[in-house]
Design an enzyme around this catalytic site. Structure first.
Site, PDB file in Angstrom:
ATOM      1  N   HIS A 250       0.834  -1.218   0.000  1.00 22.43           N
ATOM      2  CA  HIS A 250       0.000   0.000   0.000  1.00 22.43           C
ATOM      3  C   HIS A 250       0.867   1.267   0.000  1.00 22.43           C
ATOM      4  O   HIS A 250       0.775   2.104  -0.891  1.00 22.43           O
ATOM      5  CB  HIS A 250      -0.872   0.054   1.258  1.00 22.43           C
TER       6      HIS A 250
HETATM    7  C1  BDR Z   1      -3.140   1.270   5.161  1.00 20.27           C
HETATM    8  O1  BDR Z   1      -3.451   1.020   6.522  1.00 20.27           O
HETATM    9  C2  BDR Z   1      -2.266   0.637   7.218  1.00 20.27           C
HETATM   10  O2  BDR Z   1      -2.468  -0.592   7.809  1.00 20.27           O
HETATM   11  C3  BDR Z   1      -1.183   0.474   6.208  1.00 20.27           C
HETATM   12  O3  BDR Z   1       0.062   0.917   6.757  1.00 20.27           O
HETATM   13  C4  BDR Z   1      -1.631   1.330   5.058  1.00 20.27           C
HETATM   14  O4  BDR Z   1      -1.214   2.659   5.230  1.00 20.27           O
HETATM   15  C5  BDR Z   1      -3.790   0.222   4.317  1.00 20.27           C
HETATM   16  O5  BDR Z   1      -5.182   0.278   4.457  1.00 20.27           O
END
Ligand code: BDR
Ligand code: CA
Length: 321
Positions: A250
């Protein structure tokens, strides 16, 4: 300019806002390795872990990478809500999958994250790209304190939201938006240019166990990555009920979109965040109608050249795609 950025032709001055977090750690390493990014500083926020753990994890990752980028502690809770707490089943008890943190002797700067964002943007008007890969609480506070700031920011490239795909916390909400929807709505409504890097594309950015197996021992953070990413992949495998071990990149994809915006196809749309719905709080409501009444406020990522991104990611972090 940081030591890691000496001798580079640098095109983007970046402030990365993190809740480190396994994929945040990968995003930090990617930003350090991107020759087109000058990392002015890293600001921290609650989210995957509490803000002090996020700050400590950030300092540890920078230490392992040999980078002396300044770190600024930010918000400990959402603007109006109680913090829902950490997510150890995804990122481990310490946020980096239980990996051992090296001793480093560094601390966060005395200045807080909101003041740093404001000061850096005002020092470089029109030049700074803000990359929040956590709740957008720090940005919302900085914008509320200094309403001219959104007009001085080059762009916000944010990881968050689910434009036309399921959420990952609720059926419709992604974690970074769900964790502080009021802050996210303030940023979307601020007039700042935004690229929204949501689950639509980040769930297609998949690092597999086969990639991780190619990690070279010559990178100084190899053992942290093996442990942290291994934990994170197990969490994904359970959540996605997948046969294969993989995890979503992500936060690194948001960083990659700063220097190569052609990695994703985008559509200019109006985005608003639902702050009240009983079932829909934290939803990013994208107006897909051809004659949408409200002016577009975001470039929404809708598809990804995943092979090209993975190749670049693996090369920069010492793996093979
Ligand atoms: C996002 O939420 C966090 O768990 C991760 O670091 C990322 O930024 C994904 O939904
Ligand atoms: Ca994050």
């Amino acid at each position: 300019m940081t030591s890691a950025n000496k001798h580079k032709v640098i095109l983007h001055k970046v402030i990365l806002d993190v809740d480190t977090g396994v994929d945040d750690a990968l995003a930090i390493l990617y930003a350090l390795a991107d020759p087109d990014i000058e990392l002015l500083g890293i600001t921290t926020c609650f989210g995957n872990v509490d803000v002090d753990t996020a700050t400590e994890n950030t300092l540890a990752v920078l230490h392992l990478a040999g980078a002396r980028v300044p770190v600024y502690r930010g918000s400990a809770a959402p603007l109006l809500r109680e913090w829902e707490g950490p997510v150890p089943w995804i990122h481990g008890d310490n946020g980096i999958g239980g990996a051992r943190r090296p001793a480093h002797g560094r601390s966060a700067e005395a200045m807080d994250a909101m003041s740093f964002i404001r000061e850096a943007v005002r020092r470089h008007p029109g030049e700074v790209t803000l990359v929040p890969v956590a709740r957008m609480t720090n940005l919302a506070k900085a914008f509320a304190f200094d309403p001219e700031l959104p007009g001085l920011v080059r762009r916000v490239v944010m990881m968050g939201g689910a434009a036309a795909c399921p959420g990952n916390v609720t059926p419709v909400a992604e974690a970074n938006i769900w964790g502080d929807p009021e802050a996210a709505q303030m940023v979307f409504a601020s007039g700042v240019p935004i690229t929204m890097v949501g689950l639509d594309v980040t769930m297609q950015a998949r690092l597999t166990q086969a990639h991780l197996d190619t990690l070279t021992d010559s990178v100084p953070y190899a053992s942290l990555l093996r442990e942290a990413v291994g934990f994170y992949m197990n969490a994904y495998q359970r959540a996605q009920q997948s046969q294969e071990a993989w995890c979503a990149l992500h936060d690194p994809l948001a960083v990659a979109m700063v220097s190569d915006p052609t990695l994703c196809r985008t559509e200019r749309r109006h985005v608003a965040v639902e702050t009240e719905g009983r079932l829909t709080a934290g939803m990013t409501v994208v107006d897909w109608r051809p004659a949408a009444p409200a002016a577009a406020n975001a470039d929404v990522c809708v598809s990804l050249d995943s092979a090209r991104f993975l190749a670049r990611f693996c090369e920069r972090l010492g793996m093979q795609a």
